[in-house]
Motif scaffolding. Structure first.
Motif, PDB file in Angstrom:
ATOM      1  N   GLN A  58       0.803  -1.150   0.013  1.00  7.68           N
ATOM      2  CA  GLN A  58       0.086   0.142   0.030  1.00  7.68           C
ATOM      3  C   GLN A  58       0.774   1.314  -0.097  1.00  7.68           C
ATOM      4  OE1 GLN A  58      -2.145  -0.605   3.519  1.00  7.68           O
ATOM      5  NE2 GLN A  58      -3.317  -2.404   2.542  1.00  7.68           N
ATOM      6  N   ARG A  59       1.948   1.491   0.780  1.00  5.16           N
ATOM      7  CA  ARG A  59       2.828   2.448   1.124  1.00  5.16           C
ATOM      8  C   ARG A  59       4.158   1.964   0.635  1.00  5.16           C
ATOM      9  NH1 ARG A  59       0.989   1.928   6.301  1.00  5.16           N
ATOM     10  NH2 ARG A  59      -1.161   2.635   6.380  1.00  5.16           N
ATOM     11  N   ASN A  60       4.376   2.241  -0.606  1.00  5.92           N
ATOM     12  CA  ASN A  60       5.507   1.905  -1.439  1.00  5.92           C
ATOM     13  C   ASN A  60       6.760   2.780  -1.262  1.00  5.92           C
ATOM     14  OD1 ASN A  60       6.915  -0.387  -2.478  1.00  5.92           O
ATOM     15  ND2 ASN A  60       6.055  -0.102  -4.530  1.00  5.92           N
ATOM     16  N   TYR A  61       6.981   3.582  -0.264  1.00  4.53           N
ATOM     17  CA  TYR A  61       7.772   4.814  -0.216  1.00  4.53           C
ATOM     18  C   TYR A  61       9.266   4.269   0.121  1.00  4.53           C
ATOM     19  CZ  TYR A  61       3.388   7.170   0.866  1.00  4.53           C
ATOM     20  OH  TYR A  61       2.171   7.726   0.710  1.00  4.53           O
ATOM     21  N   LEU A  62       9.493   3.291   0.892  1.00  3.37           N
ATOM     22  CA  LEU A  62      10.941   2.961   0.996  1.00  3.37           C
ATOM     23  C   LEU A  62      11.539   2.180  -0.470  1.00  3.37           C
ATOM     24  CD1 LEU A  62      11.070   1.494   4.512  1.00  3.37           C
ATOM     25  CD2 LEU A  62      12.357   3.560   3.646  1.00  3.37           C
ATOM     26  N   HIS A  63      10.578   1.594  -0.926  1.00  2.26           N
ATOM     27  CA  HIS A  63      11.069   0.969  -2.355  1.00  2.26           C
ATOM     28  C   HIS A  63      11.209   2.032  -3.159  1.00  2.26           C
ATOM     29  CE1 HIS A  63      11.268  -1.856  -5.472  1.00  2.26           C
ATOM     30  NE2 HIS A  63      10.517  -0.879  -6.085  1.00  2.26           N
ATOM     31  N   GLU A  64      10.600   2.812  -3.247  1.00  2.00           N
ATOM     32  CA  GLU A  64      10.652   3.781  -4.155  1.00  2.00           C
ATOM     33  C   GLU A  64      12.001   4.849  -4.046  1.00  2.00           C
ATOM     34  OE1 GLU A  64       9.392   4.368  -7.180  1.00  2.00           O
ATOM     35  OE2 GLU A  64       8.010   2.544  -6.974  1.00  2.00           O
ATOM     36  N   LEU A  65      12.087   5.022  -2.664  1.00  2.00           N
ATOM     37  CA  LEU A  65      13.315   5.860  -2.437  1.00  2.00           C
ATOM     38  C   LEU A  65      14.725   5.180  -2.602  1.00  2.00           C
ATOM     39  CD1 LEU A  65      14.740   8.030  -0.605  1.00  2.00           C
ATOM     40  CD2 LEU A  65      14.497   6.342   1.344  1.00  2.00           C
ATOM     41  N   PHE A  66      14.693   3.716  -2.491  1.00  2.00           N
ATOM     42  CA  PHE A  66      15.785   2.837  -2.869  1.00  2.00           C
ATOM     43  C   PHE A  66      15.855   2.790  -4.290  1.00  2.00           C
ATOM     44  CE2 PHE A  66      15.838   0.544   1.444  1.00  2.00           C
ATOM     45  CZ  PHE A  66      16.261   1.475   1.979  1.00  2.00           C
ATOM     46  N   HIS A  67      14.603   2.601  -5.153  1.00  2.00           N
ATOM     47  CA  HIS A  67      14.738   2.681  -6.497  1.00  2.00           C
ATOM     48  C   HIS A  67      15.427   3.915  -7.197  1.00  2.00           C
ATOM     49  CE1 HIS A  67      12.434   2.374 -10.642  1.00  2.00           C
ATOM     50  NE2 HIS A  67      13.502   1.842 -10.489  1.00  2.00           N
ATOM     51  N   ASP A  68      15.232   5.145  -6.548  1.00  2.00           N
ATOM     52  CA  ASP A  68      15.683   6.538  -7.010  1.00  2.00           C
ATOM     53  C   ASP A  68      16.992   6.287  -6.481  1.00  2.00           C
ATOM     54  OD1 ASP A  68      13.209   7.202  -7.896  1.00  2.00           O
ATOM     55  OD2 ASP A  68      12.686   8.190  -6.103  1.00  2.00           O
ATOM     56  N   GLY A  69      17.463   6.008  -5.524  1.00  2.00           N
ATOM     57  CA  GLY A  69      18.852   5.763  -4.912  1.00  2.00           C
ATOM     58  C   GLY A  69      19.625   4.909  -6.107  1.00  2.00           C
ATOM     59  N   ARG A  70      19.152   4.061  -6.619  1.00  2.00           N
ATOM     60  CA  ARG A  70      19.775   2.998  -7.672  1.00  2.00           C
ATOM     61  C   ARG A  70      19.957   3.984  -8.901  1.00  2.00           C
ATOM     62  NH1 ARG A  70      15.718  -0.804  -6.496  1.00  2.00           N
ATOM     63  NH2 ARG A  70      16.660  -2.171  -4.950  1.00  2.00           N
ATOM     64  N   HIS A  71      19.011   4.892  -9.160  1.00  2.00           N
ATOM     65  CA  HIS A  71      19.265   5.629 -10.368  1.00  2.00           C
ATOM     66  C   HIS A  71      20.184   6.596 -10.146  1.00  2.00           C
ATOM     67  CE1 HIS A  71      16.082   3.854 -13.138  1.00  2.00           C
ATOM     68  NE2 HIS A  71      15.143   3.978 -11.885  1.00  2.00           N
ATOM     69  N   LEU A  72      20.258   7.345  -8.916  1.00  2.00           N
ATOM     70  CA  LEU A  72      21.214   8.351  -8.644  1.00  2.00           C
ATOM     71  C   LEU A  72      22.487   7.752  -8.674  1.00  2.00           C
ATOM     72  CD1 LEU A  72      21.392  11.260  -7.741  1.00  2.00           C
ATOM     73  CD2 LEU A  72      21.356  10.288  -5.435  1.00  2.00           C
ATOM     74  N   ALA A  73      22.845   6.448  -8.388  1.00  2.00           N
ATOM     75  CA  ALA A  73      24.187   5.917  -8.158  1.00  2.00           C
ATOM     76  C   ALA A  73      24.467   5.301  -9.450  1.00  2.00           C
ATOM     77  CB  ALA A  73      24.063   4.688  -7.074  1.00  2.00           C
ATOM     78  N   GLY A  74      23.619   4.972 -10.418  1.00  2.00           N
ATOM     79  CA  GLY A  74      24.080   4.800 -11.907  1.00  2.00           C
ATOM     80  C   GLY A  74      24.026   3.236 -11.997  1.00  2.00           C
ATOM     81  N   ALA A  75      23.405   2.684 -11.129  1.00  2.00           N
ATOM     82  CA  ALA A  75      23.185   0.954 -10.836  1.00  2.00           C
ATOM     83  C   ALA A  75      22.092   0.657 -11.822  1.00  2.00           C
ATOM     84  CB  ALA A  75      23.384   0.768  -9.273  1.00  2.00           C
ATOM     85  N   PRO A  76      22.272  -0.223 -12.438  1.00  2.00           N
ATOM     86  CA  PRO A  76      21.028  -1.138 -13.206  1.00  2.00           C
ATOM     87  C   PRO A  76      19.961  -1.538 -12.208  1.00  2.00           C
ATOM     88  CG  PRO A  76      22.946  -2.624 -13.340  1.00  2.00           C
ATOM     89  CD  PRO A  76      23.433  -1.283 -12.592  1.00  2.00           C
ATOM     90  N   CYS A  77      18.902  -1.411 -12.429  1.00  2.00           N
ATOM     91  CA  CYS A  77      17.872  -1.729 -11.684  1.00  2.00           C
ATOM     92  C   CYS A  77      16.484  -2.138 -12.434  1.00  2.00           C
ATOM     93  CB  CYS A  77      17.244  -0.701 -10.945  1.00  2.00           C
ATOM     94  SG  CYS A  77      16.519   0.643 -11.565  1.00  2.00           S
ATOM     95  N   HIS A  78      16.717  -2.159 -13.591  1.00  2.00           N
ATOM     96  CA  HIS A  78      15.370  -2.723 -14.430  1.00  2.00           C
ATOM     97  C   HIS A  78      15.587  -3.791 -15.498  1.00  2.00           C
ATOM     98  CE1 HIS A  78      12.911   0.634 -13.542  1.00  2.00           C
ATOM     99  NE2 HIS A  78      13.939   1.235 -13.491  1.00  2.00           N
TER     100      HIS A  78
END
Length: 77
Positions: free
Chosen positions: A57-77
């Motif tokens: 229901q509240r996916n805030y932590l997942h989205e925070l870490f997902h954005d952190g992956r993009h910021l770090a340049g790590a592949p996530c998709h």
């Protein structure tokens, strides 16, 4: 002229401080490794295990870490 040398410290006190410093450094390394794992490698499983049903229901932590992956340049998709 002023003497700027430090007073001698007992050998036992120095050894105890070093052991405490090593334990603290080990704790920091463990926590840092956990954070790196959560941000770069975990795909939401750890967050879901902690939050349970509320994670869907509240996916805030997942989205925070997902954005952190993009910021770090790590592949996530």
């Amino acid at each position: 002229m002023t003497d700027t040398t430090l007073p001698p410290v007992a050998l036992g006190a120095r050894i105890g401080a070093r052991a405490g410093d090593r334990a603290l450094a080990s704790l920091y390394l463990l926590l840092g490794g956990l954070i790196v794992y959560l941000v770069l490698f975990d795909q939401g499983a750890a967050v879901a295990a902690i939050l349970g049903a509320a994670d869907g229901q509240r996916n805030y932590l997942h989205e925070l870490f997902h954005d952190g992956r993009h910021l770090a340049g790590a592949p996530c998709h």
